[in-house]
Design an enzyme around this catalytic site. Structure first.
Site, PDB file in Angstrom:
ATOM      1  N   ARG A 129       0.081  15.420  -1.576  1.00  0.00           N
ATOM      2  CA  ARG A 129       1.504  15.090  -1.697  1.00  0.00           C
ATOM      3  C   ARG A 129       2.217  16.180  -2.488  1.00  0.00           C
ATOM      4  NH1 ARG A 129       3.873  10.594  -0.074  1.00  0.00           N
ATOM      5  NH2 ARG A 129       1.803   9.709   0.340  1.00  0.00           N
ATOM      6  N   GLY A 154      -1.469   7.958  -5.696  1.00  0.00           N
ATOM      7  CA  GLY A 154      -1.152   6.617  -5.211  1.00  0.00           C
ATOM      8  C   GLY A 154      -1.018   6.499  -3.717  1.00  0.00           C
ATOM      9  N   CYS A 206       0.785   3.876  -0.123  1.00  0.00           N
ATOM     10  CA  CYS A 206       1.045   2.551  -0.697  1.00  0.00           C
ATOM     11  C   CYS A 206       1.990   2.628  -1.890  1.00  0.00           C
ATOM     12  CB  CYS A 206      -0.267   1.900  -1.112  1.00  0.00           C
ATOM     13  SG  CYS A 206      -0.059   0.301  -1.931  1.00  0.00           S
ATOM     14  N   LYS A 220       8.196  -3.547  -1.560  1.00  0.00           N
ATOM     15  CA  LYS A 220       8.231  -4.825  -2.273  1.00  0.00           C
ATOM     16  C   LYS A 220       9.306  -4.822  -3.343  1.00  0.00           C
ATOM     17  CE  LYS A 220       5.023  -5.747   0.442  1.00  0.00           C
ATOM     18  NZ  LYS A 220       5.155  -4.484   1.173  1.00  0.00           N
ATOM     19  N   TYR A 245       4.516  -6.551  10.945  1.00  0.00           N
ATOM     20  CA  TYR A 245       4.900  -6.860   9.566  1.00  0.00           C
ATOM     21  C   TYR A 245       5.752  -5.767   8.935  1.00  0.00           C
ATOM     22  CZ  TYR A 245       1.304  -3.729   7.597  1.00  0.00           C
ATOM     23  OH  TYR A 245       0.567  -2.629   7.235  1.00  0.00           O
ATOM     24  N   GLY A 281       7.967  -3.671  10.377  1.00  0.00           N
ATOM     25  CA  GLY A 281       9.327  -3.763  10.886  1.00  0.00           C
ATOM     26  C   GLY A 281      10.061  -4.969  10.345  1.00  0.00           C
ATOM     27  N   VAL A 317      10.793  -0.403  25.199  1.00  0.00           N
ATOM     28  CA  VAL A 317      11.772   0.632  24.879  1.00  0.00           C
ATOM     29  C   VAL A 317      11.496   1.856  25.745  1.00  0.00           C
ATOM     30  CG1 VAL A 317      12.551   2.226  23.095  1.00  0.00           C
ATOM     31  CG2 VAL A 317      12.135  -0.162  22.520  1.00  0.00           C
ATOM     32  N   ASP A 358      -8.042   3.278   5.871  1.00  0.00           N
ATOM     33  CA  ASP A 358      -7.398   3.323   7.176  1.00  0.00           C
ATOM     34  C   ASP A 358      -8.085   4.251   8.162  1.00  0.00           C
ATOM     35  OD1 ASP A 358      -5.604   1.647   6.003  1.00  0.00           O
ATOM     36  OD2 ASP A 358      -3.865   2.954   6.158  1.00  0.00           O
ATOM     37  N   HIS A 403       0.254 -30.877 -10.609  1.00  0.00           N
ATOM     38  CA  HIS A 403       1.448 -31.498 -10.021  1.00  0.00           C
ATOM     39  C   HIS A 403       2.626 -31.333 -10.966  1.00  0.00           C
ATOM     40  CE1 HIS A 403       3.925 -34.338  -7.807  1.00  0.00           C
ATOM     41  NE2 HIS A 403       4.203 -34.932  -8.976  1.00  0.00           N
TER      42      HIS A 403
END
Length: 471
Positions: A36, A42, A45, A54, A187, A189, A241, A317, A449
Site C-alpha cells: 500500500r 491492515g 479490510c 462500518k 452484501y 452493494g 447489465v 481470499d 430478560h
C-alpha cells in the site's frame, strides 16, 4: 546479503498481519511485506473495506434515527443538517487509529514491516520493490501469501474512479449522489447503498440473479428484499447489465431483463459490486511454480495451507472459502501455530457471516436450500423479534431467528438471523456449533430478560421441542 527470516508474509491485511503477529509471539523471526502506497497496514479490510464502511454505516444509521425514528420515542428534534465532510473525516480517523494499531503490535512483537511490491523468487526468496524503485531481497524458511482480493471489474463497464466506481471510491462520495445505481445485489452493494440511501440518495439495484443475497438463506433474502423496498430501494432482478455511458455529470446504464425487455436507467454514480477476485498481480506465481486456478484465481493449497511449492503457503481470499476478514485471520493464526509445532484447526462449518444493513443479517452453518440439496433431514425453529419484549421496547420489531437442527440428533446445522444486532447475537450460535451442540443446548441456556437474545433461545426451543414458551 539478503535479510533472512523464519517467515516472510506477503500482505499486511487481516490474514497477513495476524499470522505475522502470532508467529512472532511464538518466537519466530518475521517480516511482513505491504505494498500500500501510504504504508498503512491492515489491508483492504482496515483501509477501504470492513472498517470504513462500518464507520459510515453507523454514522448514517444515527442520521436515519435522528431524522425518521426519534419522533416515535417522543423526542422532538429541530432542524437536522448533514455535515458530510465531518462524517468522512470521522471515518478516516477510525481507519487511521486502527491501522496505526497494527503498526504498534508489529513493533511490540518484533515483526519487521517492509513496504513495497513483493515478487516470489526461486529458493523461497522474496524480491521487494519500494515506491522509489529500490529493490531488496528477503530470504525465508517459509513464505506466506496473504495478498487478499480486489473488486471484480466488468469488461464493458470499466472503473473510472468517479462515475463508475468500485467499493473503494464509494466510501468517499461527496456530495451525496442524487441517484446511485448499484450493479450487484450482494452484501457489498447493499451495505454501501444503505449508507447513501440513508443520507438522501435514490438507490436502484440491478441484479443478474432472480434474488438478492444469492448465497444467503432464501427465506432471509426474500424478507430482506421486502424490508429494503419498504425503505425505498428499487430493484431490477433477473436483469443483465449490458453497458454504461457517461455524459457530463450523469451515467446511463443499459440492461436487459430475463424476458428481453431493454432498460435504460440514468443516475449520477454507478457502484459495480459483482464480487471480488484473488489479488495475485506481480507475485510471480508462474515463475516459481505455484499452482492456481486460472479461471477463479484461487491458489491451490492442502489442509495445512501448503501450496504446490514446499515452503510457500497461502491463506485468506487467495484460497477456497468465503472471502471474509475473520476467516483469513483465523487461518493466519492456525497457520502460524502449525508452523510453530502446535496442532490447531479451522472449523469451516462454524464461520459466521454478517451483512451490516438494517436490520442486520447474520448466519452460520448451512441454509435450508443446502440442507435440501444434501438430502439431510432437519427441523426448523423460527421466532420473530416482534414477540420479544426488548425488540418492542427498542421499536425494532422486524426480522426473526431461524435455527436448523438435525432431525435425528438435534445437532445445530445452521442459524440465520435477520434483526437488530444480529451481528452480536450470532456469536452464541457459533460457539454452540463449534462444540457440536444441539438446539436443546441453546434452549436450555438461560437468556437474560428482556434481551434480543431471547429470540435465539426461543427459536432453538422451537427446533428442539416443537413450540416456544413465549408465543
Amino acid at each position: 546479503m539478503a535479510d533472512s527470516y523464519d517467515l516472510v508474509v506477503i500482505g499486511g491485511g487481516p490474514g497477513g498481519y495476524t499470522a505475522a503477529i502470532r508467529a512472532a509471539q511464538l518466537g519466530l523471526k518475521v517480516a511482513c511485506v505491504e505494498k500500500r502506497a501510504n504504508k498503512a497496514l491492515g489491508g483492504v479490510c482496515l483501509n477501504v473495506g470492513c472498517i470504513p464502511s462500518k464507520a459510515l454505516l453507523d454514522s448514517s444509521e444515527m442520521y436515519e434515527v435522528t431524522t425518521h425514528k426519534l419522533a416515535r420515542h417522543g423526542i422532538k428534534v429541530g432542524s437536522v443538517a448533514l455535515d458530510l465532510d465531518t462524517m468522512l473525516k470521522r471515518k478516516d480517523k477510525v481507519v487511521s487509529e486502527l491501522t496505526g494499531g497494527v503498526g504498534f503490535l508489529f513493533k511490540k512483537y518484533g515483526v519487521t514491516p517492509v513496504f513495497g511490491s513483493a515478487k516470489l523468487l526461486a529458493g523461497k526468496k522474496v524480491e521487494v520493490t519500494a515506491a522509489d524503485g529500490a529493490k531488496s531481497v528477503l530470504e525465508a524458511k517459509n513464505v506466506l501469501l496473504a495478498t487478499g482480493s480486489e473488486s471484480t471489474e466488468l469488461p464493458f463497464m470499466k472503473f473510472d474512479g468517479k462515475y463508475i466506481v468500485s467499493s473503494t471510491e464509494a466510501l468517499n462520495f461527496n456530495p451525496v449522489p442524487k441517484h446511485l445505481i448499484v450493479v450487484g445485489g450482494g452484501y457489498i452493494g447493499l451495505e454501501l447503498s444503505s449508507v447513501w440511501k440513508r443520507l438522501g440518495a435514490k438507490v436502484t439495484v440491478i441484479e443478474f440473479l432472480p434474488r438478492i443475497l444469492a448465497i444467503s438463506d432464501g427465506e432471509v433474502a426474500n424478507e430482506v428484499h421486502k424490508l429494503l423496498v419498504k425503505q425505498g430501494f428499487e430493484f431490477h432482478l433477473d436483469t443483465k447489465v449490458t453497458g454504461a455511458t457517461v455524459k457530463g455529470d450523469s451515467v446511463t446504464v443499459t440492461a436487459q431483463t430475463k424476458d428481453g425487455k431493454e432498460l435504460s436507467i440514468q443516475g449520477d454514480r454507478v457502484l459495480v459490486a459483482v464480487g471480488r477476485r484473488p489479488y495475485t498481480t506481480g507475485l510471480g506465481l508462474d515463475d516459481v511454480g505455484v499452482k492456481y486456478d486460472p479461471k477463479s484465481g484461487r491458489v491451490e493449497v492442502d489442509g495445512h495451507f501448503q501450496t504446490s511449492v514446499p515452503g510457500i503457503f497461502a491463506i485468506g481470499d487467495l484460497i477456497a472459502g468465503p472471502m471474509l476478514a475473520h476467516k483469513a485471520s483465523e487461518e493466519g493464526v492456525v497457520f502460524a501455530e502449525t508452523l510453530a509445532g502446535m496442532k490447531p484447526h479451522v472449523n469451516y462449518d462454524a464461520i459466521p457471516s454478517v451483512i451490516y444493513i438494517w436490520p442486520e443479517v447474520a448466519s452460520v452453518g448451512l441454509t435450508e436450500e443446502q440442507l435440501k440439496e444434501k438430502g439431510i433431514e432437519y427441523r426448523t425453529g423460527k421466532f420473530k423479534f416482534s414477540a420479544t419484549g426488548r425488540a418492542k421496547a427498542m421499536d425494532e420489531q422486524d426480522g426473526f431467528v431461524k435455527v436448523l437442527a438435525d432431525a435425528k440428533t438435534d445437532r445445530v446445522l445452521g442459524v440465520h438471523i435477520l434483526g437488530p444486532r444480529a451481528s452480536d447475537l450470532i456469536a452464541e450460535c457459533v460457539t454452540i456449533m463449534e462444540y457440536k451442540g444441539s438446539a436443546e443446548d441453546i434452549a436450555r441456556c438461560t437468556h437474560a430478560h428482556p434481551t434480543l437474545s431471547e429470540a435465539v433461545g426461543e427459536a432453538a426451543r422451537m427446533a428442539w421441542a416443537g413450540k416456544p414458551l413465549n408465543s
